[in-house]
Design a protein around this motif. Structure first.
Motif, PDB file in Angstrom:
ATOM      1  N   ALA A 132      -2.137  -9.832   1.523  1.00  0.00           N
ATOM      2  CA  ALA A 132      -2.504  -8.405   1.539  1.00  0.00           C
ATOM      3  C   ALA A 132      -2.520  -7.852   0.116  1.00  0.00           C
ATOM      4  O   ALA A 132      -3.368  -7.022  -0.225  1.00  0.00           O
ATOM      5  N   THR A 133      -1.600  -8.320  -0.721  1.00  0.00           N
ATOM      6  CA  THR A 133      -1.564  -7.816  -2.102  1.00  0.00           C
ATOM      7  C   THR A 133      -2.808  -8.287  -2.862  1.00  0.00           C
ATOM      8  O   THR A 133      -3.401  -7.529  -3.635  1.00  0.00           O
TER       9      THR A 133
ATOM     10  N   PRO B 138       4.642  -3.523   4.113  1.00  0.00           N
ATOM     11  CA  PRO B 138       5.912  -3.336   3.434  1.00  0.00           C
ATOM     12  C   PRO B 138       6.955  -2.878   4.453  1.00  0.00           C
ATOM     13  O   PRO B 138       6.634  -2.174   5.396  1.00  0.00           O
TER      14      PRO B 138
ATOM     15  N   PHE C  62       1.552  -9.961   4.282  1.00  0.00           N
ATOM     16  CA  PHE C  62       2.398 -10.587   3.253  1.00  0.00           C
ATOM     17  C   PHE C  62       1.587 -10.683   1.962  1.00  0.00           C
ATOM     18  O   PHE C  62       0.771  -9.791   1.697  1.00  0.00           O
TER      19      PHE C  62
ATOM     20  N   PHE D  94      -3.755   4.703   2.928  1.00  0.00           N
ATOM     21  CA  PHE D  94      -4.821   3.710   2.743  1.00  0.00           C
ATOM     22  C   PHE D  94      -6.017   3.977   3.654  1.00  0.00           C
ATOM     23  O   PHE D  94      -7.149   3.699   3.298  1.00  0.00           O
TER      24      PHE D  94
ATOM     25  N   GLU E  68      -7.550  -2.485   8.191  1.00  0.00           N
ATOM     26  CA  GLU E  68      -6.953  -1.444   9.043  1.00  0.00           C
ATOM     27  C   GLU E  68      -7.614  -1.485  10.426  1.00  0.00           C
ATOM     28  O   GLU E  68      -8.833  -1.657  10.522  1.00  0.00           O
TER      29      GLU E  68
ATOM     30  N   TYR F 143       5.093  -2.790  -3.938  1.00  0.00           N
ATOM     31  CA  TYR F 143       4.913  -3.829  -2.905  1.00  0.00           C
ATOM     32  C   TYR F 143       5.750  -5.061  -3.251  1.00  0.00           C
ATOM     33  O   TYR F 143       6.381  -5.660  -2.382  1.00  0.00           O
TER      34      TYR F 143
HETATM   35  P1  TMP Z   1       0.032  -1.733   8.025  1.00  0.00           P
HETATM   36  O1  TMP Z   1      -0.789  -0.515   8.226  1.00  0.00           O
HETATM   37  O2  TMP Z   1      -0.623  -2.991   8.492  1.00  0.00           O
HETATM   38  O3  TMP Z   1       1.462  -1.596   8.466  1.00  0.00           O
HETATM   39  O4  TMP Z   1       0.092  -1.977   6.426  1.00  0.00           O
HETATM   40  C1  TMP Z   1       0.489  -1.019   5.582  1.00  0.00           C
HETATM   41  C2  TMP Z   1      -0.543  -0.726   4.520  1.00  0.00           C
HETATM   42  O5  TMP Z   1      -0.133  -1.313   3.282  1.00  0.00           O
HETATM   43  C3  TMP Z   1      -1.948  -1.214   4.792  1.00  0.00           C
HETATM   44  O6  TMP Z   1      -2.828  -0.167   4.474  1.00  0.00           O
HETATM   45  C4  TMP Z   1      -2.124  -2.346   3.823  1.00  0.00           C
HETATM   46  C5  TMP Z   1      -1.219  -1.991   2.684  1.00  0.00           C
HETATM   47  N1  TMP Z   1      -0.678  -3.140   1.923  1.00  0.00           N
HETATM   48  C6  TMP Z   1      -1.100  -3.331   0.592  1.00  0.00           C
HETATM   49  O7  TMP Z   1      -1.925  -2.576   0.093  1.00  0.00           O
HETATM   50  N2  TMP Z   1      -0.546  -4.357  -0.103  1.00  0.00           N
HETATM   51  C7  TMP Z   1       0.400  -5.201   0.416  1.00  0.00           C
HETATM   52  O8  TMP Z   1       0.879  -6.118  -0.266  1.00  0.00           O
HETATM   53  C8  TMP Z   1       0.820  -4.980   1.789  1.00  0.00           C
HETATM   54  C9  TMP Z   1       1.873  -5.873   2.387  1.00  0.00           C
HETATM   55  C10 TMP Z   1       0.253  -3.946   2.497  1.00  0.00           C
END
Ligand code: TMP
Length: 217
Positions: A99-100, A39, A96, A160, A11, A69
């Motif tokens: 991140a998971t 997502p 993508f 998150f 983050e 996700y």
């Molecule tokens: P962002 O803040 O970068 O838009 O991402 C959205 C949030 O989702 C970020 O806290 C990370 C989380 N995330 C996962 O936990 N798993 C995933 O597969 C993806 C794509 C994002």
């Protein structure tokens, strides 16, 4: 197929700004570019994003989170990513499958093989050719993310960011381990540097990658 490039990081690592700058640069060079994110990225996946990131959903089970996700990703790939790549557009995607592995795997502690299996199901083998990992200390990234939330007064996506420091530390370490395992695909960007310097690092990696692709054709 055109190149598929993803952007990852903790983050507040600044990747979203850098994707926008890169998309502008490539467009100015007459490249066809699709900028998208996960997502989300299409209406159905955007609705799933709303559920996943809303702070009211703090009680969400980790497996529910993982499945959502994967569901969002399957839709996004079918509707946006694959068609764009097929028609020769460079796809730049903010987060993508890595991140998971980092968030649901290292962060939540879910089984890695299960995540890999679900990633395969969702992607149908549509995988990134290059990934830029925006790395910086967790203290700095979380500080920036909190500041952004205060400035925009938008807390609708903060689920998150409210997680504990150790959760984000595991994610950073998870990402770095992925980069170590796949150094060819995952390139580390020093995101602690000033934004202009970060852009230069990004442009240099992308220019080198695209010229290698051209040579290979
Ligand atoms: P962002 O803040 O970068 O838009 O991402 C959205 C949030 O989702 C970020 O806290 C990370 C989380 N995330 C996962 O936990 N798993 C995933 O597969 C993806 C794509 C994002």
């Amino acid at each position: 197929m055109a190149p598929f490039i993803t952007f990852e990081g903790i983050e507040g690592s600044g990747k979203t700004t850098q994707i926008r700058l890169l998309a502008e640069r490539l467009t100015n060079q007459n490249q066809q570019v699709v900028q998208t994110r996960e997502p989300g990225g299409c209406p159905i996946a955007d609705q799933i994003r709303g559920i996943l990131l809303h702070p009211d959903n703090a009680s969400m089970d980790s497996r529910t989170e993982l499945l959502l996700y994967a569901a969002a990703r399957a839709q996004h790939i079918e509707q946006i990513i694959r068609p764009a790549l097929k028609t020769g557009k460079i796809v730049l995607c903010d987060r993508f499958t890595d991140a998971t592995l980092a968030y649901q795997g290292d962060g939540r502690g879910l089984n890695r093989d299960l995540i890999l299996q679900l990633n395969r199901l969702a992607t149908g083998n549509c995988l990134p050719d290059l990934t830029l990992l925006f790395d910086m200390p967790v203290e700095i990234g979380l500080g920036r993310a909190k500041q952004r939330e205060t400035e925009t007064q938008d807390s609708s996506e903060g689920r998150f960011e409210r997680e504990k420091f150790d959760f984000h530390k595991r994610i950073r370490e998870g990402y770095l381990a992925l980069a170590k395992a796949e150094p060819q695909r995952i390139r580390i960007i020093d995101a602690e540097k000033p934004a202009a310097d970060v852009s230069l690092q990004v442009f240099s990696v992308i220019d080198e990658f695209l010229s290698q692709q051209e040579e290979a054709i």
